[in-house]
Design a protein around this motif. Structure first.
Motif, mmCIF file in Angstrom:
data_model
loop_
_atom_site.group_PDB
_atom_site.id
_atom_site.type_symbol
_atom_site.label_atom_id
_atom_site.label_comp_id
_atom_site.label_asym_id
_atom_site.label_seq_id
_atom_site.Cartn_x
_atom_site.Cartn_y
_atom_site.Cartn_z
ATOM 1 N N GLU A 681 -68.886 -35.198 24.981
ATOM 2 C CA GLU A 681 -69.006 -33.816 25.411
ATOM 3 C C GLU A 681 -67.633 -33.180 25.580
ATOM 4 O O GLU A 681 -66.691 -33.813 26.021
ATOM 5 N N GLN A 682 -67.567 -31.893 25.251
ATOM 6 C CA GLN A 682 -66.285 -31.186 25.232
ATOM 7 C C GLN A 682 -65.882 -30.711 26.622
ATOM 8 O O GLN A 682 -66.668 -30.117 27.354
ATOM 9 N N LEU A 683 -64.626 -30.979 26.976
ATOM 10 C CA LEU A 683 -64.001 -30.391 28.158
ATOM 11 C C LEU A 683 -62.517 -30.282 27.865
ATOM 12 O O LEU A 683 -61.781 -31.274 27.891
ATOM 13 N N ARG A 684 -62.074 -29.080 27.536
ATOM 14 C CA ARG A 684 -60.702 -28.872 27.087
ATOM 15 C C ARG A 684 -59.732 -28.857 28.266
ATOM 16 O O ARG A 684 -60.071 -28.434 29.357
ATOM 17 N N GLY A 685 -58.527 -29.323 28.004
ATOM 18 C CA GLY A 685 -57.520 -29.478 29.052
ATOM 19 C C GLY A 685 -57.397 -30.908 29.530
ATOM 20 O O GLY A 685 -56.545 -31.214 30.371
ATOM 21 N N TYR A 686 -58.242 -31.816 28.971
ATOM 22 C CA TYR A 686 -58.257 -33.224 29.385
ATOM 23 C C TYR A 686 -58.285 -34.111 28.149
ATOM 24 O O TYR A 686 -58.760 -33.724 27.081
ATOM 25 N N GLN A 687 -57.806 -35.373 28.295
ATOM 26 C CA GLN A 687 -57.813 -36.307 27.186
ATOM 27 C C GLN A 687 -59.226 -36.830 26.936
ATOM 28 O O GLN A 687 -60.110 -36.694 27.768
ATOM 29 N N GLU A 688 -59.393 -37.484 25.763
ATOM 30 C CA GLU A 688 -60.671 -38.111 25.455
ATOM 31 C C GLU A 688 -60.994 -39.174 26.511
ATOM 32 O O GLU A 688 -60.119 -39.933 26.928
ATOM 33 N N PHE A 689 -62.239 -39.241 26.932
ATOM 34 C CA PHE A 689 -62.766 -40.230 27.873
ATOM 35 C C PHE A 689 -62.147 -40.140 29.270
ATOM 36 O O PHE A 689 -62.378 -41.021 30.096
ATOM 37 N N SER A 690 -61.352 -39.100 29.549
ATOM 38 C CA SER A 690 -60.599 -39.100 30.810
ATOM 39 C C SER A 690 -61.444 -38.708 32.013
ATOM 40 O O SER A 690 -61.052 -38.970 33.156
ATOM 41 N N ILE A 691 -62.600 -38.055 31.803
ATOM 42 C CA ILE A 691 -63.480 -37.715 32.917
ATOM 43 C C ILE A 691 -64.565 -38.781 32.992
ATOM 44 O O ILE A 691 -65.369 -38.943 32.066
ATOM 45 N N PRO A 693 -67.456 -41.136 35.706
ATOM 46 C CA PRO A 693 -68.221 -40.983 36.950
ATOM 47 C C PRO A 693 -67.400 -41.286 38.195
ATOM 48 O O PRO A 693 -67.735 -40.841 39.294
ATOM 49 N N GLN A 694 -66.298 -42.015 38.046
ATOM 50 C CA GLN A 694 -65.441 -42.318 39.183
ATOM 51 C C GLN A 694 -64.364 -41.257 39.407
ATOM 52 O O GLN A 694 -63.617 -41.306 40.383
ATOM 53 N N GLY A 695 -64.246 -40.274 38.473
ATOM 54 C CA GLY A 695 -63.237 -39.234 38.594
ATOM 55 C C GLY A 695 -62.368 -39.179 37.362
ATOM 56 O O GLY A 695 -62.716 -39.697 36.286
ATOM 57 N N TYR A 696 -61.178 -38.567 37.526
ATOM 58 C CA TYR A 696 -60.265 -38.392 36.401
ATOM 59 C C TYR A 696 -59.420 -39.647 36.211
ATOM 60 O O TYR A 696 -58.845 -40.188 37.167
ATOM 61 N N VAL A 697 -59.358 -40.122 34.947
ATOM 62 C CA VAL A 697 -58.522 -41.259 34.585
ATOM 63 C C VAL A 697 -57.608 -40.799 33.459
ATOM 64 O O VAL A 697 -58.070 -40.561 32.333
ATOM 65 N N GLY A 698 -56.338 -40.691 33.763
ATOM 66 C CA GLY A 698 -55.416 -40.101 32.791
ATOM 67 C C GLY A 698 -54.739 -41.076 31.883
ATOM 68 O O GLY A 698 -53.801 -40.723 31.175
ATOM 69 N N THR A 699 -55.175 -42.346 31.860
ATOM 70 C CA THR A 699 -54.481 -43.356 31.054
ATOM 71 C C THR A 699 -55.384 -43.943 29.980
ATOM 72 O O THR A 699 -55.239 -45.103 29.607
ATOM 73 N N THR A 700 -56.343 -43.156 29.493
ATOM 74 C CA THR A 700 -57.286 -43.702 28.505
ATOM 75 C C THR A 700 -56.623 -43.953 27.159
ATOM 76 O O THR A 700 -56.914 -44.936 26.487
ATOM 77 N N ASN A 701 -55.776 -43.021 26.697
ATOM 78 C CA ASN A 701 -55.109 -43.161 25.400
ATOM 79 C C ASN A 701 -56.101 -43.445 24.274
ATOM 80 O O ASN A 701 -55.908 -44.324 23.439
ATOM 81 N N SER A 702 -57.211 -42.709 24.306
ATOM 82 C CA SER A 702 -58.260 -42.832 23.298
ATOM 83 C C SER A 702 -58.989 -44.165 23.366
ATOM 84 O O SER A 702 -59.724 -44.523 22.447
ATOM 85 N N ASN A 703 -58.761 -44.959 24.417
ATOM 86 C CA ASN A 703 -59.520 -46.173 24.654
ATOM 87 C C ASN A 703 -60.420 -45.946 25.855
ATOM 88 O O ASN A 703 -60.097 -45.191 26.760
#
Length: 799
Positions: A681-691, A693-703
């Motif tokens: 699902e689209q949410l612009r301003g954030y990386q892929e998979f970064s949102i 259920p536990q909150g924002y995770v900014g270290t996904t790096n497409s993983n």
């Protein structure tokens, strides 16, 4: 110039006449006529134009006519007549000075107005004698063009070069600067204030702000005088108002101008009585719903203005614009019921009630007979089958004519995107003496198929490429087929699909899809996935709603994982895991101007049932819904035939979904992920998979991990876009959304937000999109607020 010669010639003739009376003939009866000074014009032509032959009797009037005839040819700058008497013979000599022959002209210094446009104002004849009056006329016409553009200080200087005997004219133009209006002086107004009148004008005085340059444009000013100012007065009940005088005072020393507008406002009219006569199809109560002056109550804005002392329009005053709009609405109401020949005549009668000027209003209606659609012609479809186009019609032969359904049919055909846009409006013409009509749709085919190939880059896909073959109008039967292959650092996706919108000429559609995907996203506890599958879907119309369809589908998907937990845990099936799905979808879509919709809405709800009696290795239910609404806030341009306006569009979108049951460890793709634009699902301003259920995770790096996915989500978007045409769209947007482990955890007060700008363009090599968004709720690894920008770039079928 000829007058300078008449006086000496008169004396010469008078002397010659006196001499003849004294006994000598002189030039009263010349023995011969001589021509001198001519080089280009032949002697015979000059004599013929002069109208003199030897032996003719001369007097003042004859000689005056001779000179006038020669000057009228335009071939001479000077003509002189003299008389020589020798040995008893008299010779009348006409000495001429020829004008140079025009060989060309040049325009220098033109910038504001193109040289080609100015050349259209030059009325000089090449290879003919140069006419100074024609040169001056050209200067005046050019000057008028500059004045119409507001360049009253422009100077046009003609320079004639006669080197070599021929003439070449150079028009040297000093455009000067644009005339700036320093102020508008309105005289004679007592009912409306100056700022109200100036506020509706397009020609406004210069101001502090850089966009208020005060540039004068004569065409806009004439529109102010003839349309905008009178309309303002009509809206305030001053329907007798007139502009009695307008003056532009130009100060050439500083390039400023002052506009003076004198008005005669007349009386302010209130609404008196209202009457409707001649209506039979609609009741009077039905038509009174369009009447705009019923129980008019002041708005909150009007009340505030009243408290502040601002004199707005009287809430009981007559408004000509509202009256005209209401009359148009009544005409449209009759047209939509098939009464296209109905005549609605608005009558405004001036009167007085208790010494107050009022207008008594009346609609005089001649309904005539309703029109029936006799036949519908489709012209210009050289490739597309006519039956395919007729499927888009919501008005059919035999129906009572309906204007709204005619417009909707036109929009449906345009939505096919098979024809050049904009389509010409449909024509209607009388079919017979009974008042029936024929409808004609005209169109011009455009290329629809495309072969796409190139490179792509974006969050979630990395650097890669794509190859695609798409034909949305296969065999001209509105059938579509596509083959897409996308490969990159994180994905290898192959997809084949075929759609028939009218199976065996019925209203049932069918779509077959097959795909094979190797996802190179690393799902940390499972590894990388490979999936293969296909689906078959049938669509059915819903009775009574031409924009609603019901779809039934069946699909199967086999998925396996390599690496990660799947390779380390022997209890996990390392082969393919199968998912069997039965789906139902209900959609209602009446959007127009696709692919960038400008009006209408789309609503859909989908239910998918997996496993259970359908078999497979997972059993769960998946529900999604989507709402999209668009409206046009305003338009710019598009008045010229064949053009389309730019549209300012407000769009609202909401999506939600939930999963019940157990989708197992292998069908995580049926759960929901959030963030970015590429996966899930689209949410612009954030990386892929970064949102998550536990909150924002900014270290996904497409993983992603299994914990990146949730069983419920909600997203919404508000966008304000500018639709240039069917190929280009730009917008500003606000996104908000979140995902949860289960539907019961839904919390609309806890949404991640993003704002940004975007642009989308449809190119011959495929669609392309670029969004630049600011994630408002991003945090660092310590949980501290750290909003940041994120660029989302999409190329190829990803858009």
């Amino acid at each position: 110039m000829s007058r300078l010669f008449l006086l000496p010639l008169a004396f010469s003739l008078a002397s010659a006449t006196a001499h003849a009376q004294a006994g000598t003939s002189g030039c009263v009866l010349p023995d011969s006529v001589a021509i001198r000074g001519n080089k280009r014009v032949t002697t015979e032509k000059i004599r013929a134009d002069a109208g003199l032959t030897p032996g003719d009797s001369l007097n003042y009037r004859v000689l005056q006519r001779t000179l006038r005839n020669l000057f009228a040819t335009g071939a001479f700058d000077d003509v002189q007549a003299s008389c020589d008497v020798s040995s008893g013979r008299s010779i009348l000599t006409l000495s001429v000075v020829e004008r140079p022959q025009l060989k060309g002209f040049t325009i220098k210094g033109a910038k504001v107005i193109s040289e080609g446009t100015l050349r259209g104002k030059v009325e000089l004849v090449m290879n003919r004698a140069l006419d100074p009056a024609a040169v001056q006329g050209t200067v005046q016409r050019m000057d008028s063009m500059y004045q119409a553009k507001g360049y009253y200080l422009a100077k046009i200087t003609p320079v004639v070069d006669t080197t070599g005997g021929d003439a070449h004219v150079t028009f040297n133009i000093d455009e000067g600067r644009h005339l700036a209006i320093s102020g508008v002086d309105v005289k004679g107004n007592t009912e409306l204030k100056d700022d109200q009148i100036v506020g509706v004008m397009k020609v406004k005085p210069e101001a502090f702000w850089f966009w208020r340059k005060g540039e004068f444009d004569d065409e806009k000013f004439q529109g102010d005088l003839s349309e905008r100012i009178p309309k303002l007065y009509e809206q305030h009940g001053l329907i007798d108002a007139q502009i009695v005088k307008d003056t532009l005072l130009v100060d050439h020393s500083n390039g400023k101008g002052m506009l003076q507008v004198t008005v005669d406002e007349g009386k302010r009219y209130k609404v008196g009585t209202m009457e409707i006569i001649g209506n039979h199809h609609f009741t009077t109560d039905d038509l009174m719903r369009y009447f705009p002056f019923q129980a008019r109550v002041p708005t909150i804005t009007q009340r505030i203005k009243g408290v502040l002392g601002h004199k707005d329009r009287d809430v009981g005053s007559f408004d000509q614009t509202a009256w005209d709009d209401a009359t148009t609405a009544v005409r449209n109401a009759y047209s939509n019921e098939g009464y296209i020949y109905a005549q609605v005549r608005p009558v405004v009668e001036r009167s007085t009630r208790d010494s107050t000027p009022v207008v008594n209003l009346r609609w005089e209606i001649d309904e005539k007979t309703p029109a029936t659609v006799n036949r519908i012609e489709i012209l210009g479809n050289d490739y597309t089958n006519e039956s395919c186009i007729r499927e888009q019609l919501v008005i059919l032969p035999g129906d009572v004519f309906n204007q709204d359904r005619l417009i909707r049919s036109y929009q449906n055909i345009q939505n096919l995107n098979f024809f050049e846009s904009p389509l010409p409006p449909p024509d209607t013409k009388p079919a017979n003496d009974q008042g029936d009509v024929d409808i004609i749709f005209r169109m011009k085919e455009k290329r629809t198929g495309s072969i796409n190939f190139g490179a792509s880059v974006g969050q979630g896909t990395g650097v890669g490429g794509f190859i695609g073959l798409t034909q949305p109008n296969l065999f001209g039967a509105c059938k579509s087929a596509s083959l897409q292959w996308q490969f990159g650092q994180f994905i290898n996706d192959f997809q084949l699909s075929y759609t028939d919108p009218s199976v065996k000429q019925s209203r049932i559609s069918a779509t077959v899809t097959a795909y094979h995907t190797q996802s190179r996203y690393t799902i940390a506890d499972l590894g990388q996935s490979t999936s293969s599958g296909g689906s078959l879907q049938f669509g059915f119309p819903v009775r009574g709603s031409p924009f609603t369809r019901f779809f039934v589908s069946y699909g199967g998907e086999a998925v396996k994982f390599s690496g990660g937990l799947a390779s380390r845990d022997t209890t996990i099936n390392q082969g393919y895991n199968f998912r069997s799905t039965l789906g139902f979808t209900l959609t209602h879509d009446n959007r127009i101007d696709l692919p960038f919709a400008s009006a209408g809405s789309e609503r859909s709800i989908t239910a998918q049932f997996n496993g259970g009696p359908l078999g497979g290795t997972a059993s769960f239910q998946r529900y999604t819904t989507e709402l999209r609404n668009y409206t046009t806030l305003g338009t710019l341009g598009g008045q010229a035939p064949g053009s389309q306006p730019m549209k300012l569009i407000l769009g609202l979108t909401a999506r939600a979904g939930m999963v019940f049951g157990n989708d197992g460890p292998f069908f995580f793709s049926q759960s929901f992920s959030l963030g970015g634009t590429q996966y899930g699902e689209q949410l612009r301003g954030y990386q892929e998979f970064s949102i998550t259920p536990q909150g924002y995770v900014g270290t996904t790096n497409s993983n992603a991990t299994r914990a990146s996915f949730g069983n419920a989500f909600f997203t919404s978007t508000v966008e304000l876009g500018l639709r240039f045409n069917q190929m280009l769209y730009t917008d500003v947007f606000y996104d908000a959304g979140n995902i949860w482990n289960k539907p019961s955890e839904f919390d609309p007060t806890r949404l991640f937000r993003g704002v940004g700008v975007g642009v989308a363009i449809v190119t011959p090599l495929g669609p392309l999109g670029l969004d630049y968004a600011y994630g408002l709720d991003r945090v660092d690894e310590f949980g501290n607020k750290k909003p940041a920008w994120q660029l989302h770039f999409k190329l190829g079928q990803l858009f």
